[in-house]
Design a protein around this motif. Structure first.
Motif, mmCIF file in Angstrom:
data_model
loop_
_atom_site.group_PDB
_atom_site.id
_atom_site.type_symbol
_atom_site.label_atom_id
_atom_site.label_comp_id
_atom_site.label_asym_id
_atom_site.label_seq_id
_atom_site.Cartn_x
_atom_site.Cartn_y
_atom_site.Cartn_z
ATOM 1 N N LEU A 1 41.034 38.328 57.074
ATOM 2 C CA LEU A 1 41.319 37.541 58.268
ATOM 3 C C LEU A 1 41.309 38.367 59.546
ATOM 4 C CD1 LEU A 1 44.134 35.186 56.912
ATOM 5 C CD2 LEU A 1 41.719 34.645 57.286
ATOM 6 N N SER A 2 41.443 39.681 59.407
ATOM 7 C CA SER A 2 41.462 40.534 60.595
ATOM 8 C C SER A 2 40.068 41.011 61.001
ATOM 9 C CB SER A 2 42.360 41.753 60.350
ATOM 10 O OG SER A 2 41.851 42.551 59.294
ATOM 11 N N SER A 3 39.055 40.684 60.191
ATOM 12 C CA SER A 3 37.698 41.165 60.461
ATOM 13 C C SER A 3 36.969 40.238 61.430
ATOM 14 C CB SER A 3 36.906 41.265 59.162
ATOM 15 O OG SER A 3 36.692 39.969 58.614
ATOM 16 N N ARG A 4 35.811 40.684 61.888
ATOM 17 C CA ARG A 4 34.973 39.846 62.734
ATOM 18 C C ARG A 4 34.428 38.687 61.917
ATOM 19 N NH1 ARG A 4 35.786 40.843 68.144
ATOM 20 N NH2 ARG A 4 35.837 43.089 68.537
ATOM 21 N N TRP A 5 34.257 37.550 62.571
ATOM 22 C CA TRP A 5 33.770 36.359 61.909
ATOM 23 C C TRP A 5 32.356 36.561 61.352
ATOM 24 C CZ3 TRP A 5 34.628 32.565 59.097
ATOM 25 C CH2 TRP A 5 33.842 31.414 59.046
ATOM 26 N N SER A 6 31.617 37.499 61.908
ATOM 27 C CA SER A 6 30.243 37.753 61.468
ATOM 28 C C SER A 6 30.164 38.078 59.983
ATOM 29 C CB SER A 6 29.621 38.901 62.276
ATOM 30 O OG SER A 6 30.417 40.076 62.176
ATOM 31 N N HIS A 7 31.228 38.683 59.410
ATOM 32 C CA HIS A 7 31.223 39.038 57.986
ATOM 33 C C HIS A 7 31.144 37.793 57.105
ATOM 34 C CE1 HIS A 7 31.863 43.222 58.833
ATOM 35 N NE2 HIS A 7 33.003 42.990 59.468
ATOM 36 N N SER A 8 31.735 36.695 57.550
ATOM 37 C CA SER A 8 31.686 35.444 56.792
ATOM 38 C C SER A 8 30.536 34.555 57.250
ATOM 39 C CB SER A 8 33.007 34.675 56.948
ATOM 40 O OG SER A 8 34.088 35.388 56.392
ATOM 41 N N LYS A 9 30.276 34.558 58.548
ATOM 42 C CA LYS A 9 29.274 33.660 59.112
ATOM 43 C C LYS A 9 27.877 33.929 58.564
ATOM 44 C CE LYS A 9 27.560 31.837 63.494
ATOM 45 N NZ LYS A 9 27.760 31.739 64.956
ATOM 46 N N GLN A 10 27.616 35.153 58.135
ATOM 47 C CA GLN A 10 26.286 35.491 57.636
ATOM 48 C C GLN A 10 25.882 34.638 56.425
ATOM 49 O OE1 GLN A 10 25.976 39.346 55.546
ATOM 50 N NE2 GLN A 10 28.220 39.491 55.666
ATOM 51 N N TYR A 11 26.880 34.112 55.707
ATOM 52 C CA TYR A 11 26.591 33.302 54.530
ATOM 53 C C TYR A 11 26.418 31.817 54.870
ATOM 54 C CZ TYR A 11 28.300 37.521 52.263
ATOM 55 O OH TYR A 11 28.473 38.830 51.878
ATOM 56 N N LEU A 12 26.707 31.452 56.115
ATOM 57 C CA LEU A 12 26.614 30.053 56.531
ATOM 58 C C LEU A 12 25.333 29.815 57.322
ATOM 59 C CD1 LEU A 12 30.318 29.472 57.653
ATOM 60 C CD2 LEU A 12 29.278 28.998 55.421
ATOM 61 N N ASP A 13 24.213 30.188 56.738
ATOM 62 C CA ASP A 13 22.931 30.000 57.418
ATOM 63 C C ASP A 13 22.529 28.532 57.380
ATOM 64 O OD1 ASP A 13 21.077 29.612 54.924
ATOM 65 O OD2 ASP A 13 22.301 31.376 54.481
ATOM 66 N N GLU A 14 21.520 28.197 58.150
ATOM 67 C CA GLU A 14 21.109 26.802 58.295
ATOM 68 C C GLU A 14 20.613 26.204 56.979
ATOM 69 O OE1 GLU A 14 21.041 23.289 59.992
ATOM 70 O OE2 GLU A 14 21.768 25.122 60.970
ATOM 71 N N THR A 15 19.938 27.006 56.174
ATOM 72 C CA THR A 15 19.440 26.513 54.881
ATOM 73 C C THR A 15 20.600 26.077 53.989
ATOM 74 O OG1 THR A 15 17.509 27.969 54.983
ATOM 75 C CG2 THR A 15 18.119 27.105 52.817
ATOM 76 N N THR A 16 21.649 26.889 53.963
ATOM 77 C CA THR A 16 22.816 26.586 53.137
ATOM 78 C C THR A 16 23.522 25.329 53.627
ATOM 79 O OG1 THR A 16 23.140 28.922 52.608
ATOM 80 C CG2 THR A 16 25.047 27.473 52.346
ATOM 81 N N LEU A 17 23.721 25.221 54.935
ATOM 82 C CA LEU A 17 24.425 24.070 55.488
ATOM 83 C C LEU A 17 23.594 22.793 55.362
ATOM 84 C CD1 LEU A 17 25.999 25.722 58.667
ATOM 85 C CD2 LEU A 17 27.153 25.084 56.541
ATOM 86 N N SER A 18 22.294 22.902 55.509
ATOM 87 C CA SER A 18 21.430 21.726 55.371
ATOM 88 C C SER A 18 21.435 21.217 53.935
ATOM 89 C CB SER A 18 19.995 22.068 55.794
ATOM 90 O OG SER A 18 19.945 22.354 57.174
ATOM 91 N N ALA A 19 21.487 22.140 52.979
ATOM 92 C CA ALA A 19 21.545 21.731 51.575
ATOM 93 C C ALA A 19 22.831 20.965 51.290
ATOM 94 C CB ALA A 19 21.437 22.963 50.674
ATOM 95 N N LEU A 20 23.933 21.388 51.912
ATOM 96 C CA LEU A 20 25.193 20.645 51.761
ATOM 97 C C LEU A 20 25.080 19.254 52.367
ATOM 98 C CD1 LEU A 20 28.056 23.209 52.540
ATOM 99 C CD2 LEU A 20 27.469 22.202 50.329
ATOM 100 N N ALA A 21 24.399 19.158 53.497
ATOM 101 C CA ALA A 21 24.219 17.854 54.144
ATOM 102 C C ALA A 21 23.433 16.908 53.241
ATOM 103 C CB ALA A 21 23.501 18.029 55.481
ATOM 104 N N PHE A 22 22.411 17.418 52.560
ATOM 105 C CA PHE A 22 21.644 16.591 51.627
ATOM 106 C C PHE A 22 22.518 16.147 50.455
ATOM 107 C CE2 PHE A 22 17.787 18.764 53.459
ATOM 108 C CZ PHE A 22 17.213 17.604 53.970
ATOM 109 N N GLY A 23 23.358 17.069 49.959
ATOM 110 C CA GLY A 23 24.270 16.720 48.871
ATOM 111 C C GLY A 23 25.257 15.652 49.292
ATOM 112 N N SER A 24 25.742 15.755 50.503
ATOM 113 C CA SER A 24 26.680 14.758 51.025
ATOM 114 C C SER A 24 26.009 13.395 51.120
ATOM 115 C CB SER A 24 27.182 15.188 52.406
ATOM 116 O OG SER A 24 27.957 14.174 52.998
#
Length: 245
Positions: A90-113
Motif C-alpha cells: 500500500l505504500s508503493s507507487r500505484w504503477s506497480h499494480s496498474k501495470q496489470y490493468l491494461d486495456e486488453t485485460t479490462l476489455s475482457a472483463l467487460a465482455f464477461g460482464s
C-alpha cells in the motif's frame, strides 16, 4: 455509474475506476478513493480490499459456471488480476499494480460482464444514488445523537443507521445480495423493538423515527431487483409498516 448485478461487472467497474488513477499515486490512496474507505482508517481499507479479492474469486466462479464451451478467453484476465493483489504494497507507487490493468485485460472483463447480464438480470441503483442515501443516513445519525429518544433506542437507531451506511459503501463490491441482507437485518432489529418504538410520545422523536423508516422504504423502492431475486416487500418489510403510522 450503474453498479452491475453480476460479480464480473462489479469487478470491472472497480478496476476500471482504479486504473484511471495516475501511476505516481500511492496505492493506499488509490484504494481509499476507489473503495470509499474512511480517510486514515487502515482497518476498514484492508477489509474492503479483502472483499474485492473475494469478489474476484466470485467473478471467476461465475464465469466457470455460466460460460459454455471454451472459457479460456473469459478467464484469461484473471492471470494478470491475481498479480494486482499477490504482493500488494500500500505504500508503493500505484504503477506497480496498474501495470496489470491494461486495456486488453479490462476489455475482457467487460465482455464477461456483458455475457453474464442475461444470467443475473439488471436493476437500477447507481453510484450517485448510493452517495445520496449515504449522505441522508449520515444526517439521520447526527439527528439521532441529538434526539430525545431513550438511550437504548438511540443506540439501536444509530447502530443500524451506521450498518446501512456501511452496506451502501460496500455496495459496489457486494452488490444486491449484501445490501438486501443488511436491509432485512435492520428491519428485523427494528421490529423486535416495535413496542418500545410505539410507546414514544415525543413528537420530535416520532418524526425522527418516521424519517428512518421512510429512508428504509425508499431504499427498498430504489432497488429494482432482477427477476431471479426476491423483492423486499415480503413479510420482513411488512413488519415495519405499523411503525410508519
Amino acid at each position: 455509474m450503474e453498479i452491475k448485478n453480476n460479480p464480473v461487472g462489479r469487478l470491472h467497474n472497480i478496476l476500471r475506476e482504479a486504473n484511471a488513477h495516475k501511476e505516481t499515486s500511492i496505492t493506499q490512496d488509490v484504494w481509499m478513493a476507489v473503495l470509499d474507505a474512511p480517510h486514515g482508517d487502515m482497518g476498514s481499507l484492508l477489509r474492503l480490499i479483502a472483499e474485492v479479492i473475494h469478489l474476484q474469486e466470485q467473478a471467476k466462479q461465475a464465469l466457470k459456471e455460466w460460460v459454455e464451451g471454451d472459457q479460456t478467453i473469459y478467464l484469461a484476465p484473471f492471470h494478470k488480476l491475481d498479480q494486482v493483489f499477490a504482493k500488494i504494497d500500500l505504500s508503493s507507487r500505484w504503477s506497480h499494480s496498474k501495470q496489470y490493468l491494461d486495456e486488453t485485460t479490462l476489455s475482457a472483463l467487460a465482455f464477461g460482464s456483458h455475457l453474464l447480464e442475461s444470467k443475473y438480470g439488471t436493476y437500477q441503483l447507481t453510484a450517485e444514488q448510493t452517495i445520496e442515501f449515504i449522505e441522508k443516513l449520515e444526517q439521520l445519525m447526527r439527528d439521532c445523537m441529538n434526539s430525545n429518544l431513550p438511550e437504548p433506542l438511540q443506540k439501536l437507531f444509530h447502530t443500524n443507521l451506521d450498518s446501512l451506511r456501511q452496506a451502501l459503501i460496500r455496495y459496489k463490491i457486494s452488490g444486491i445480495e449484501g445490501l438486501e441482507a443488511e436491509v432485512d437485518r435492520v428491519i428485523g432489529a427494528m421490529s423486535r423493538y416495535s413496542a418500545d418504538i410505539r410507546d414514544q410520545t415525543d413528537e420530535t422523536s416520532k418524526g425522527f423515527m418516521k424519517s428512518v423508516f421512510e429512508i428504509i422504504a425508499n431504499l427498498n423502492e430504489s432497488i429494482q431487483l432482477a427477476e431471479t431475486a426476491v423483492k423486499l416487500t415480503g413479510p420482513s418489510f411488512i413488519a415495519l409498516l405499523p411503525l410508519l403510522q
